[in-house]
Design an enzyme around this catalytic site. Sequence first.
Site, mmCIF file in Angstrom:
data_model
loop_
_atom_site.group_PDB
_atom_site.id
_atom_site.type_symbol
_atom_site.label_atom_id
_atom_site.label_comp_id
_atom_site.label_asym_id
_atom_site.label_seq_id
_atom_site.Cartn_x
_atom_site.Cartn_y
_atom_site.Cartn_z
ATOM 1 C CG HIS A 177 3.703 -17.283 -0.324
ATOM 2 N ND1 HIS A 177 3.682 -16.978 -1.673
ATOM 3 C CD2 HIS A 177 4.279 -18.505 -0.235
ATOM 4 C CE1 HIS A 177 4.207 -17.975 -2.354
ATOM 5 N NE2 HIS A 177 4.576 -18.926 -1.512
ATOM 6 C CD GLU A 298 7.789 -18.795 0.146
ATOM 7 O OE1 GLU A 298 7.165 -19.763 0.631
ATOM 8 O OE2 GLU A 298 8.174 -18.744 -1.037
#
Length: 339
Positions: A177, A298
């Site tokens: 992330h 992501e």
Amino acid sequence: MRRAYDKQQLQTVTLHNPRGMEVTVLNFGGIISSIKVPVKGKKIECVLGFDTFEEYVSEAYRNEYPYLGAIIGRNAGRIKFGKAHIDGREVQLSCNLGENQIHGGFVGFDSVFWEVVAQGQGENSSVTLQYFSKDEEEGYPGNVIVRVTYTLTADNRLRIDYHGTTDAPTILNLTQHTYFNLNEGDTDVLNNTLQIKADRYVPLEEGFFTPIGERPSVAGTPLDYRQGQKVYAHTDNSFVREIAPEEVMATITNAEGSLLMDVRTNHPVLHIYAGYYLPELQPPYRKKIGQSKGICFEAQGYADATKHPQFDSVELKPQEEYNYFTEFYFKEINESLQA
């Protein structure tokens, strides 16, 4: 109630390569706290983050927690009502975002200390982290062992390899992330150019922000990045990978036109979030954190996949192995044009 963290467990590892690129990783949450890339003779900080552990666990940061730089698990994304279908039965997971679960629950893989189990030196330096996730942690069945290896290659590629095993059917759907900001100046990413080689995306249900189960064409939407365009502020969707893992799925170029980053993965989707809801924070000596100041790539499995059999499965069973990778390849523009 604020959690207590044992800083004595903290380990910080900085990977270097011969070209002067540096990647700093914490064993807390597997956080990538810094990526510095040489551009025109100076090093550019390419991610949002902090220089101290205390900032990562501060109340100000955790109040509107954006998961800066962390490994997400057991499941990336949201699960509606925290309910998952695993091995033919409904399982109730913890709900840490109202009536839903996001990014693994109250204490996900982003907020625990990992064990540093290996380090590699030389032209391709690396660090391997391991975490043992106990049965019923955040409601997930099965004891799971996860390893994540960060490798910095001699030609400025940061590769992330994920490996996992379980002793009972469970969900395993990991991602990284990091919020990237490749700009030389302290400006937002809306002035960056983004290209995504994806014809389809995953629309989300209003209010829940979980998949409705469809994968329509990006044509005619603000998410049509196939030819390249400036970053759309409200980008927060998964894009379906229909190309080979060795092919570049996404490329982002900084505002100055001096640095780009290619993204490759073997995950089913690449979720891209342009940081619209990032909280306002100003770390000393770092780029400002705030709305649209960073963009996440992501690479992961489908969020809430167990409710949609048409999606690739995120279930992991005993005797199976979870093996995925994501690669971020940094290139100076003048250098890439000559390649």
